[in-house]
Scaffold this motif. Sequence first.
Motif, PDB file in Angstrom:
ATOM      1  N   VAL A 125      -2.896  -0.802   7.735  1.00  0.00           N
ATOM      2  CA  VAL A 125      -3.209  -0.352   6.374  1.00  0.00           C
ATOM      3  C   VAL A 125      -3.555   1.137   6.375  1.00  0.00           C
ATOM      4  O   VAL A 125      -3.131   1.892   5.486  1.00  0.00           O
ATOM      5  CB  VAL A 125      -4.359  -1.186   5.784  1.00  0.00           C
ATOM      6  N   ARG A 126      -4.312   1.584   7.369  1.00  0.00           N
ATOM      7  CA  ARG A 126      -4.631   3.011   7.467  1.00  0.00           C
ATOM      8  C   ARG A 126      -3.367   3.847   7.599  1.00  0.00           C
ATOM      9  O   ARG A 126      -3.234   4.904   6.971  1.00  0.00           O
ATOM     10  CB  ARG A 126      -5.543   3.255   8.675  1.00  0.00           C
ATOM     11  N   ALA A 127      -2.443   3.391   8.420  1.00  0.00           N
ATOM     12  CA  ALA A 127      -1.196   4.130   8.603  1.00  0.00           C
ATOM     13  C   ALA A 127      -0.384   4.169   7.310  1.00  0.00           C
ATOM     14  O   ALA A 127       0.183   5.213   6.956  1.00  0.00           O
ATOM     15  CB  ALA A 127      -0.373   3.494   9.730  1.00  0.00           C
ATOM     16  N   ALA A 128      -0.319   3.050   6.595  1.00  0.00           N
ATOM     17  CA  ALA A 128       0.444   3.006   5.344  1.00  0.00           C
ATOM     18  C   ALA A 128      -0.149   3.954   4.303  1.00  0.00           C
ATOM     19  O   ALA A 128       0.584   4.591   3.543  1.00  0.00           O
ATOM     20  CB  ALA A 128       0.476   1.575   4.803  1.00  0.00           C
ATOM     21  N   ARG A 129      -1.464   4.080   4.279  1.00  0.00           N
ATOM     22  CA  ARG A 129      -2.103   4.996   3.325  1.00  0.00           C
ATOM     23  C   ARG A 129      -1.786   6.451   3.647  1.00  0.00           C
ATOM     24  O   ARG A 129      -1.845   7.308   2.769  1.00  0.00           O
ATOM     25  CB  ARG A 129      -3.616   4.774   3.338  1.00  0.00           C
ATOM     26  N   ARG A 130      -1.441   6.743   4.905  1.00  0.00           N
ATOM     27  CA  ARG A 130      -1.098   8.109   5.299  1.00  0.00           C
ATOM     28  C   ARG A 130       0.414   8.349   5.237  1.00  0.00           C
ATOM     29  O   ARG A 130       0.897   9.318   5.818  1.00  0.00           O
ATOM     30  CB  ARG A 130      -1.596   8.396   6.722  1.00  0.00           C
ATOM     31  N   ASP A 131       1.141   7.466   4.572  1.00  0.00           N
ATOM     32  CA  ASP A 131       2.604   7.582   4.469  1.00  0.00           C
ATOM     33  C   ASP A 131       3.266   7.419   5.833  1.00  0.00           C
ATOM     34  O   ASP A 131       4.252   8.084   6.151  1.00  0.00           O
ATOM     35  CB  ASP A 131       3.003   8.912   3.837  1.00  0.00           C
ATOM     36  N   ARG A 132       2.697   6.542   6.657  1.00  0.00           N
ATOM     37  CA  ARG A 132       3.264   6.222   7.968  1.00  0.00           C
ATOM     38  C   ARG A 132       3.608   4.727   7.991  1.00  0.00           C
ATOM     39  O   ARG A 132       3.120   3.977   8.820  1.00  0.00           O
ATOM     40  CB  ARG A 132       2.285   6.546   9.097  1.00  0.00           C
ATOM     41  N   VAL A 134       0.837  -1.203   0.000  1.00  0.00           N
ATOM     42  CA  VAL A 134       0.000   0.000   0.000  1.00  0.00           C
ATOM     43  C   VAL A 134       0.871   1.251   0.000  1.00  0.00           C
ATOM     44  O   VAL A 134       0.647   2.187  -0.773  1.00  0.00           O
ATOM     45  CB  VAL A 134      -0.942  -0.006   1.220  1.00  0.00           C
ATOM     46  N   GLY A 135       1.892   1.274   0.857  1.00  0.00           N
ATOM     47  CA  GLY A 135       2.749   2.444   0.947  1.00  0.00           C
ATOM     48  C   GLY A 135       3.532   2.708  -0.328  1.00  0.00           C
ATOM     49  O   GLY A 135       3.649   3.850  -0.770  1.00  0.00           O
ATOM     50  N   SER A 136       4.049   1.656  -0.948  1.00  0.00           N
ATOM     51  CA  SER A 136       4.875   1.837  -2.144  1.00  0.00           C
ATOM     52  C   SER A 136       4.030   2.122  -3.389  1.00  0.00           C
ATOM     53  O   SER A 136       4.470   2.863  -4.276  1.00  0.00           O
ATOM     54  CB  SER A 136       5.755   0.607  -2.367  1.00  0.00           C
ATOM     55  N   LEU A 137       2.842   1.549  -3.466  1.00  0.00           N
ATOM     56  CA  LEU A 137       1.978   1.850  -4.615  1.00  0.00           C
ATOM     57  C   LEU A 137       1.477   3.287  -4.566  1.00  0.00           C
ATOM     58  O   LEU A 137       1.307   3.929  -5.610  1.00  0.00           O
ATOM     59  CB  LEU A 137       0.787   0.891  -4.638  1.00  0.00           C
ATOM     60  N   LYS A 138       1.269   3.787  -3.362  1.00  0.00           N
ATOM     61  CA  LYS A 138       0.757   5.153  -3.222  1.00  0.00           C
ATOM     62  C   LYS A 138       1.842   6.190  -3.496  1.00  0.00           C
ATOM     63  O   LYS A 138       1.571   7.239  -4.078  1.00  0.00           O
ATOM     64  CB  LYS A 138       0.191   5.343  -1.809  1.00  0.00           C
ATOM     65  N   ARG A 139       3.096   5.878  -3.088  1.00  0.00           N
ATOM     66  CA  ARG A 139       4.169   6.875  -3.215  1.00  0.00           C
ATOM     67  C   ARG A 139       5.433   6.292  -3.854  1.00  0.00           C
ATOM     68  O   ARG A 139       6.535   6.735  -3.588  1.00  0.00           O
ATOM     69  CB  ARG A 139       4.491   7.467  -1.845  1.00  0.00           C
ATOM     70  N   LYS A 140       5.281   5.242  -4.646  1.00  0.00           N
ATOM     71  CA  LYS A 140       6.359   4.595  -5.406  1.00  0.00           C
ATOM     72  C   LYS A 140       7.334   3.820  -4.527  1.00  0.00           C
ATOM     73  O   LYS A 140       7.762   2.727  -4.901  1.00  0.00           O
ATOM     74  CB  LYS A 140       7.131   5.607  -6.256  1.00  0.00           C
ATOM     75  N   VAL A 141       7.718   4.391  -3.388  1.00  0.00           N
ATOM     76  CA  VAL A 141       8.644   3.718  -2.482  1.00  0.00           C
ATOM     77  C   VAL A 141       8.131   3.869  -1.053  1.00  0.00           C
ATOM     78  O   VAL A 141       7.724   4.961  -0.653  1.00  0.00           O
ATOM     79  CB  VAL A 141      10.073   4.314  -2.581  1.00  0.00           C
ATOM     80  N   ALA A 142       8.127   2.763  -0.303  1.00  0.00           N
ATOM     81  CA  ALA A 142       7.771   2.807   1.117  1.00  0.00           C
ATOM     82  C   ALA A 142       9.046   3.010   1.926  1.00  0.00           C
ATOM     83  O   ALA A 142       9.993   2.227   1.808  1.00  0.00           O
ATOM     84  CB  ALA A 142       7.079   1.514   1.527  1.00  0.00           C
ATOM     85  N   VAL A 143       9.087   4.065   2.737  1.00  0.00           N
ATOM     86  CA  VAL A 143      10.286   4.428   3.492  1.00  0.00           C
ATOM     87  C   VAL A 143      10.045   4.189   4.974  1.00  0.00           C
ATOM     88  O   VAL A 143       8.975   4.494   5.503  1.00  0.00           O
ATOM     89  CB  VAL A 143      10.656   5.909   3.248  1.00  0.00           C
ATOM     90  N   PHE A 144      11.049   3.628   5.640  1.00  0.00           N
ATOM     91  CA  PHE A 144      10.941   3.367   7.072  1.00  0.00           C
ATOM     92  C   PHE A 144      12.340   3.415   7.675  1.00  0.00           C
ATOM     93  O   PHE A 144      13.346   3.477   6.958  1.00  0.00           O
ATOM     94  CB  PHE A 144      10.292   1.997   7.339  1.00  0.00           C
TER      95      PHE A 144
END
Length: 366
Positions: A275-282, A120-130
Motif C-alpha cells: 500500500v505504501r508503494a502504491a501511494r508513491r506511484d510504485r 489506491v494507485g488508480s484513485l490517487k492518479r486515475k490510472v494504475a500503471v505497471f
Amino acid sequence: MSRLVRICVKHWATALPVLAVVLLVFAWGRSLPGPVVALLACFLAGAVLAAVHHAEVVAHRVGEPFGSLVLAVAVTIIEVALIVTLMADGGDKSSSLARDTVFAAVMITCNGIVGVSLLVGSLKRKVAVFNAEGTGAAFATVATLAGLSLALPTFTTSTPGPEFTPTQLIFAAVAAVVLYGLFVMTQTWRHRDYFLPVTTQGKVIDGEEHADPPSRRVSRISLGLLAISLVAVVGLAKGVSPTIESGVEAAGMPAAVVGVVIALLVLLPESIAAVRAARRDRVQTSLNLALGSAVASIGLTIPAVAIASIWMNGPLLLGLGATHMVLLTLTVAVGTLTIVPGRATPLQGGVHLSLFAAYLVLAVNP
C-alpha cells in the motif's frame, strides 16, 4: 525510567524485536493465561511492523526488484516455519493446514493485496500503471504452481482423496523449486527491467528519486534486525496459535479458518509495504511484492512440507474442494484480464477485492 521510554520510542524498530525475543524466551513452551496471550499478540504486531521497516531499509539499499524479493522470501520463511511447526504438533487434524494456508496466501496476495494496490494507485492518479510483461510472467508462475500443487491433487486417482502419492509429491516439490528458481533468475537478472516501477507517465524508475540509499552499515544492521524480527514473529505466532485454534473451534468455524488467520498474520508486512508503494506511484513494486510472495509461498512451502511429511504421521491433503477451485479459476481469469493491458482503473481493484471478500465469507461460512 522516562529516559529509557524515550529511547525505546525513538528507536522502536530496534527495541521492539529485541523485547519481543526476550518475551518469547520467557513464554516459550508454557501454558499461557489470557492476558499474557494478549501481550504476545501486541508484541507480534510490533515485530511485524519492525520487520516491514527493516525490510524496506534493506530494499532501498539493494533497489528493485531485489527489495521486493527480500521481503517476499522473509515472509515465506515465517509461513513455512509456522506451517511445519503446527503440523508437527497437530497430528491428523492439521493434515490440510499447508493447503489451507497456501491457498489463503494466494487469495490474499492475488486478490487482496493486488486489489488494494490497484485501487489506491488508480484513485490517487486515475490510472494504475505497471509493466505487463513482468507482472504477467509472475502471475503465470503463480497460476502454474497453484494448478500443479493445489488443483491437480483433487483429480489424481492413484490414492483416494485430495492427496498425492509419494512420487507425485516429489514431482510437485521439484517442479515448485525449479519454477521458483527460474522466476527469481528472471526477476533479478535476465529481465530485471520488466519488474522496475513505471510512473503514470510511462517513465521507468530504477532506484528512488528523492532519497539517498542507506549506508552499508545501516543496511547490515537492518538485515540483522530483520532476522531477529522474523524469529520473534514466528515464535510469538506459535505462542498465540493455540488460542487462535481454540477460538476458531469455540466459534464453530471450519478448521480452514486457522490457515486464513496464519496467512493474514504473515502477509501483514507485505500488505503494508504494498500500500505504501502504491501511494508513491510504485504500483509495479506493489505487484512485485504481492505476486512474488505468492510464488514464494507455493514454491517454498510445498517442498518444505513434502520433506516434513517424511517423518510426520497422517495424510498430507493438498487438493482444493469445489468451492475453492471455482475461486482459483476466477482469480486466474480475472487476473489475466487485469494484467494484459498494463493499466488498471478502480474497477479492476474492486473486482479483485470482491473475490477476496467472497473467499473470506466462504472460509467462515462454507
